[in-house]
Motif scaffolding. Sequence first.
Motif, PDB file in Angstrom:
ATOM      1  N   ILE A  15     -17.547 -40.699 -37.244  1.00  0.00           N
ATOM      2  CA  ILE A  15     -18.245 -41.930 -37.207  1.00  0.00           C
ATOM      3  C   ILE A  15     -16.940 -43.034 -37.501  1.00  0.00           C
ATOM      4  O   ILE A  15     -16.773 -43.969 -36.767  1.00  0.00           O
ATOM      5  CB  ILE A  15     -19.343 -42.360 -38.150  1.00  0.00           C
ATOM      6  CG1 ILE A  15     -20.490 -41.664 -37.493  1.00  0.00           C
ATOM      7  CG2 ILE A  15     -19.762 -43.710 -38.257  1.00  0.00           C
ATOM      8  CD1 ILE A  15     -21.698 -41.492 -38.575  1.00  0.00           C
ATOM      9  N   ASP A  18     -14.120 -43.313 -34.409  1.00  0.00           N
ATOM     10  CA  ASP A  18     -14.966 -43.978 -33.510  1.00  0.00           C
ATOM     11  C   ASP A  18     -14.880 -45.377 -33.613  1.00  0.00           C
ATOM     12  O   ASP A  18     -14.395 -46.146 -32.634  1.00  0.00           O
ATOM     13  CB  ASP A  18     -16.390 -43.442 -33.244  1.00  0.00           C
ATOM     14  CG  ASP A  18     -16.399 -41.928 -32.528  1.00  0.00           C
ATOM     15  OD1 ASP A  18     -15.396 -41.571 -32.067  1.00  0.00           O
ATOM     16  OD2 ASP A  18     -17.645 -41.448 -32.190  1.00  0.00           O
ATOM     17  N   LEU A  19     -15.047 -45.469 -34.757  1.00  0.00           N
ATOM     18  CA  LEU A  19     -14.989 -47.343 -35.137  1.00  0.00           C
ATOM     19  C   LEU A  19     -13.641 -47.759 -35.138  1.00  0.00           C
ATOM     20  O   LEU A  19     -13.290 -48.895 -34.900  1.00  0.00           O
ATOM     21  CB  LEU A  19     -16.003 -47.528 -36.555  1.00  0.00           C
ATOM     22  CG  LEU A  19     -16.281 -48.751 -36.587  1.00  0.00           C
ATOM     23  CD1 LEU A  19     -17.192 -49.687 -35.754  1.00  0.00           C
ATOM     24  CD2 LEU A  19     -17.261 -49.123 -38.234  1.00  0.00           C
ATOM     25  N   ARG A  22     -12.969 -48.458 -31.496  1.00  0.00           N
ATOM     26  CA  ARG A  22     -13.689 -49.457 -30.992  1.00  0.00           C
ATOM     27  C   ARG A  22     -13.915 -50.264 -32.084  1.00  0.00           C
ATOM     28  O   ARG A  22     -15.449 -50.245 -32.175  1.00  0.00           O
ATOM     29  CB  ARG A  22     -14.411 -48.917 -30.003  1.00  0.00           C
ATOM     30  CG  ARG A  22     -14.063 -48.042 -29.010  1.00  0.00           C
ATOM     31  CD  ARG A  22     -15.085 -47.355 -28.047  1.00  0.00           C
ATOM     32  NE  ARG A  22     -15.721 -46.186 -28.802  1.00  0.00           N
ATOM     33  CZ  ARG A  22     -14.824 -45.005 -28.750  1.00  0.00           C
ATOM     34  NH1 ARG A  22     -13.927 -44.764 -28.198  1.00  0.00           N
ATOM     35  NH2 ARG A  22     -15.579 -44.076 -29.550  1.00  0.00           N
ATOM     36  N   GLU A  28     -21.015 -48.215 -31.822  1.00  0.00           N
ATOM     37  CA  GLU A  28     -20.189 -47.741 -33.094  1.00  0.00           C
ATOM     38  C   GLU A  28     -20.587 -48.081 -34.263  1.00  0.00           C
ATOM     39  O   GLU A  28     -20.854 -47.523 -35.390  1.00  0.00           O
ATOM     40  CB  GLU A  28     -18.841 -47.809 -32.984  1.00  0.00           C
ATOM     41  CG  GLU A  28     -18.149 -46.770 -31.761  1.00  0.00           C
ATOM     42  CD  GLU A  28     -18.392 -47.362 -30.356  1.00  0.00           C
ATOM     43  OE1 GLU A  28     -18.326 -46.397 -29.443  1.00  0.00           O
ATOM     44  OE2 GLU A  28     -18.800 -48.400 -30.175  1.00  0.00           O
ATOM     45  N   GLN A  29     -20.945 -49.487 -34.370  1.00  0.00           N
ATOM     46  CA  GLN A  29     -21.402 -50.224 -35.436  1.00  0.00           C
ATOM     47  C   GLN A  29     -22.753 -49.642 -36.104  1.00  0.00           C
ATOM     48  O   GLN A  29     -23.005 -49.400 -37.203  1.00  0.00           O
ATOM     49  CB  GLN A  29     -21.448 -51.723 -35.345  1.00  0.00           C
ATOM     50  CG  GLN A  29     -19.977 -52.272 -35.338  1.00  0.00           C
ATOM     51  CD  GLN A  29     -19.663 -53.478 -34.844  1.00  0.00           C
ATOM     52  OE1 GLN A  29     -20.731 -54.290 -34.849  1.00  0.00           O
ATOM     53  NE2 GLN A  29     -18.550 -54.172 -34.611  1.00  0.00           N
ATOM     54  N   ARG A  32     -22.548 -46.237 -37.673  1.00  0.00           N
ATOM     55  CA  ARG A  32     -22.189 -46.200 -38.889  1.00  0.00           C
ATOM     56  C   ARG A  32     -23.243 -46.829 -39.673  1.00  0.00           C
ATOM     57  O   ARG A  32     -23.705 -46.110 -40.810  1.00  0.00           O
ATOM     58  CB  ARG A  32     -20.901 -47.036 -39.050  1.00  0.00           C
ATOM     59  CG  ARG A  32     -20.361 -47.174 -40.603  1.00  0.00           C
ATOM     60  CD  ARG A  32     -19.604 -48.279 -40.983  1.00  0.00           C
ATOM     61  NE  ARG A  32     -19.903 -49.594 -40.450  1.00  0.00           N
ATOM     62  CZ  ARG A  32     -19.150 -50.764 -40.729  1.00  0.00           C
ATOM     63  NH1 ARG A  32     -17.852 -50.545 -40.943  1.00  0.00           N
ATOM     64  NH2 ARG A  32     -19.738 -52.019 -40.191  1.00  0.00           N
TER      65      ARG A  32
END
Length: 306
Positions: A15, A18-19, A22, A28-29, A32
Amino acid sequence: MDNEREQLRQQAVDIFLDLEERPDGSAEQEAREAFLARGDAERSAYASVARTWAAAHPAPRHRRRGVPAVLVLAVALLAGVLLGPEALLWHRSDYSTNASAARHFTATSGDLLYLDASSAIDEQFDANRRMLELLEGAAYFETVQDTRPFLVEADGLTARAIGTAFVVERSNGVSVAVAKGQVEATRDGQRFMLSAGEKIHIFPDGRVVRTDIAPATIAAWRGNQAITKNTPLSDLAAALDRRFSGRIVITDSSLAAARVSGVFSLADPIATLRLAAGLHGGAVTAAPFLAVVSPDGSLFDFQPPD
């Protein structure tokens, strides 16, 4: 419990990365936030990953003359410290282990496979052969009676069992050690016949070292031990590295080549590393996902951000 923590850590790594790739991505947000909302364990795992990443990417005001430490930490992370062999290879492997412990498996042919921690194997059996590829780490094999040949591939080497119990390891090259029977090993046109109590190590530069080894000490990691006899510290560190959720780095070549002998526990890799390195004046600095062995322990001389 250890497996649960390892799974949570890996989810947090995925996670987080990925954030990082991006930062403006809504998916992605949301991923999380959903992960953090699950509970304290998830928040703790994510915070640990964030702290490690922050230490590898400190703000300019925190940088002092310890730039090499930052570089080592950043390279280690990018090289797979966060992901580890389980994340990079599990999608390819049929049998794998994480850093918590070694495990045994039974192949579809009935052959026994014993994988060290942080190891992975791909099974490629068919009607004509029993073929396994060691993708990472170390594995011990006990073969059963079968008309098909039993073959293990690792880093360009092929080991063919002849009524055998043997171990194959990928560490600074590739090695084969025979506990019972015989093994025919071939690589780059070279052929080696090994009997019980014999070992070959083929280094990345092609150099071959052949030694005798007590069969009882082969794959001692099955009993959570490393048995060394005049062995380079770097070899012991490689065995400990597979039990550590990260990477072990030795910064000094003389220290890496220092010889150690004894029976070492793999239960606490950092404690064992400190003991072995201390015998030669080395010190260990440990952080999440990374342990550094240096002559004076001074590699980490920067202040991580709050």
